[in-house]
Design a protein around this motif. Structure first.
Motif, PDB file in Angstrom:
ATOM      1  N   ARG A   5     -12.502   5.976  25.126  1.00  0.00           N
ATOM      2  CA  ARG A   5     -11.870   4.359  25.987  1.00  0.00           C
ATOM      3  C   ARG A   5     -12.929   4.021  24.626  1.00  0.00           C
ATOM      4  O   ARG A   5     -12.402   2.377  25.061  1.00  0.00           O
ATOM      5  N   HIS A   9     -11.267   2.043  17.569  1.00  0.00           N
ATOM      6  CA  HIS A   9     -10.224   2.019  16.658  1.00  0.00           C
ATOM      7  C   HIS A   9     -10.072   1.826  15.108  1.00  0.00           C
ATOM      8  O   HIS A   9     -10.237   0.928  15.226  1.00  0.00           O
ATOM      9  N   ALA A  19       3.022   3.757  18.403  1.00  0.00           N
ATOM     10  CA  ALA A  19       2.969   3.690  19.678  1.00  0.00           C
ATOM     11  C   ALA A  19       4.788   2.954  20.386  1.00  0.00           C
ATOM     12  O   ALA A  19       5.515   3.557  21.242  1.00  0.00           O
ATOM     13  N   ASP A  22       7.873   4.637  19.597  1.00  0.00           N
ATOM     14  CA  ASP A  22       7.977   5.389  19.828  1.00  0.00           C
ATOM     15  C   ASP A  22       8.103   5.782  21.487  1.00  0.00           C
ATOM     16  O   ASP A  22       9.805   6.502  21.693  1.00  0.00           O
ATOM     17  N   VAL A  23       8.052   4.860  21.846  1.00  0.00           N
ATOM     18  CA  VAL A  23       8.420   4.399  23.215  1.00  0.00           C
ATOM     19  C   VAL A  23       9.927   4.033  23.614  1.00  0.00           C
ATOM     20  O   VAL A  23      10.777   4.113  23.794  1.00  0.00           O
ATOM     21  N   ASP A  36       0.093   0.928  29.321  1.00  0.00           N
ATOM     22  CA  ASP A  36       0.935   2.171  28.786  1.00  0.00           C
ATOM     23  C   ASP A  36       0.687   2.531  27.122  1.00  0.00           C
ATOM     24  O   ASP A  36       0.001   3.422  27.569  1.00  0.00           O
ATOM     25  N   LEU A  37       1.186   1.315  26.925  1.00  0.00           N
ATOM     26  CA  LEU A  37       0.328   1.469  24.884  1.00  0.00           C
ATOM     27  C   LEU A  37      -0.823   1.974  24.830  1.00  0.00           C
ATOM     28  O   LEU A  37      -1.644   2.399  23.894  1.00  0.00           O
ATOM     29  N   ARG A  39      -3.082   2.916  27.083  1.00  0.00           N
ATOM     30  CA  ARG A  39      -3.480   3.971  27.316  1.00  0.00           C
ATOM     31  C   ARG A  39      -2.818   4.744  26.175  1.00  0.00           C
ATOM     32  O   ARG A  39      -3.979   6.591  25.887  1.00  0.00           O
ATOM     33  N   ARG A  40      -2.358   5.086  26.313  1.00  0.00           N
ATOM     34  CA  ARG A  40      -1.829   6.048  24.237  1.00  0.00           C
ATOM     35  C   ARG A  40      -2.528   6.126  23.315  1.00  0.00           C
ATOM     36  O   ARG A  40      -2.816   7.159  22.921  1.00  0.00           O
ATOM     37  N   ALA A  41      -3.096   4.893  23.615  1.00  0.00           N
ATOM     38  CA  ALA A  41      -3.465   4.342  22.154  1.00  0.00           C
ATOM     39  C   ALA A  41      -5.128   4.973  22.119  1.00  0.00           C
ATOM     40  O   ALA A  41      -6.270   5.260  21.365  1.00  0.00           O
ATOM     41  N   GLY A  42      -5.916   5.039  23.956  1.00  0.00           N
ATOM     42  CA  GLY A  42      -6.760   5.230  23.959  1.00  0.00           C
ATOM     43  C   GLY A  42      -8.225   4.453  24.551  1.00  0.00           C
ATOM     44  O   GLY A  42      -9.089   4.266  24.299  1.00  0.00           O
ATOM     45  N   HIS A  45      -7.122  -1.867  28.974  1.00  0.00           N
ATOM     46  CA  HIS A  45      -5.931  -2.028  28.824  1.00  0.00           C
ATOM     47  C   HIS A  45      -5.164  -3.689  28.118  1.00  0.00           C
ATOM     48  O   HIS A  45      -4.370  -4.440  27.981  1.00  0.00           O
TER      49      HIS A  45
END
Length: 189
Positions: A5, A9, A19, A22-23, A36-37, A39-42, A45
Motif C-alpha cells: 500500500r 504506483h 482494472a 477488466d471489471v 475495489d479498483l 484494492r486491485r491496484a494495491g 481507497h
C-alpha cells in the motif's frame, strides 16, 4: 520494508483504468467500485479519487478513451460497409469501452474531453455517410444504427445461434450488402 500500500504506483491512472476495463468486460459497469479498483491496484481507497474524483469521472475517462480508439479504428474506410465492419471490429476488441461509451446516464455529459472525443467519432462517421445519398442525416442514423445494433447483439451473445460459427465481420458485410446499394451506399428505396 515498504508495504504494498505504501508503494508509489508508476502510473496509477492507467492501472485503475485497466482494472476498471477488466471489471466492466467481465461483469458490466454496474459492478464497478473505486474502492475495489484501489484494492486491485494495491493503493489506498482514496488514490483513484485523486485522478477521477468519483465513479462517473472514471466512466467518463473510459468513454473518452473509447471514442479516441473508435475514431482511430474507423480511419478512412473506403465505403460504408467497411466503416461498419470497423465499428463492429472495435466493439469486439474493446467490449468494456463499448459498454460505457453510449450510456450517458453513467457519464459526466458536460466533460469537455468527452465532448471533443465524441465529436471526433461522429465527425468521422458523418463524413463517410455524407458522401452517399441525398439525406446525410438519415443515412448517418441508418448506418450507425445498423453497425451499433449488430455490435450490441454480438457482444450480448444474442447472435451466437444465428452466426453458427460464421465470422461476425463477414456476416456484417453481407448484412450491410442486403441493406445498401452498390459499394455500401445507403439504399434509397
Amino acid at each position: 520494508m515498504p508495504t504494498e500500500r505504501s508503494y508509489h504506483h508508476g502510473d496509477l491512472r492507467r492501472a485503475v483504468l485497466t482494472a476498471a476495463l477488466d471489471v466492466i468486460a467481465a461483469q458490466g459497469p454496474a459492478a464497478l467500485s473505486l474502492r475495489d479498483l484501489a484494492r486491485r491496484a494495491g493503493v489506498s481507497h482514496a488514490a483513484p479519487a485523486h485522478h477521477f474524483k468519483d465513479r462517473a469521472g472514471l466512466l467518463t475517462a473510459i468513454a473518452t478513451e473509447g471514442h479516441g480508439l473508435l475514431s482511430t479504428a474507423l480511419g478512412e474506410a473506403e465505403d460504408l460497409r467497411e466503416l461498419g465492419v470497423r465499428y463492429v471490429r472495435f466493439a469486439a476488441a474493446h467490449p468494456a469501452h463499448f459498454q460505457v461509451m453510449f450510456r450517458p446516464e453513467l457519464l459526466r455529459p458536460d466533460d469537455p474531453e468527452l465532448l471533443a472525443a465524441r465529436d471526433r467519432t461522429r465527425s468521422t462517421l458523418r463524413t463517410a455517410v455524407e458522401a452517399h445519398g441525398d439525406d446525410p442525416a438519415t443515412g448517418f442514423m441508418a448506418a450507425w444504427s445498423l453497425a451499433h445494433g449488430f455490435a450490441t447483439l454480438l457482444l450480448s451473445r444474442n447472435l451466437d445461434g444465428l452466426l453458427d460459427g460464421r465470422d461476425p465481420e463477414e456476416t456484417f458485410r453481407a448484412l450491410a450488402g442486403v441493406m445498401s446499394g452498390p459499394a455500401g451506399s445507403p439504399s434509397t428505396g
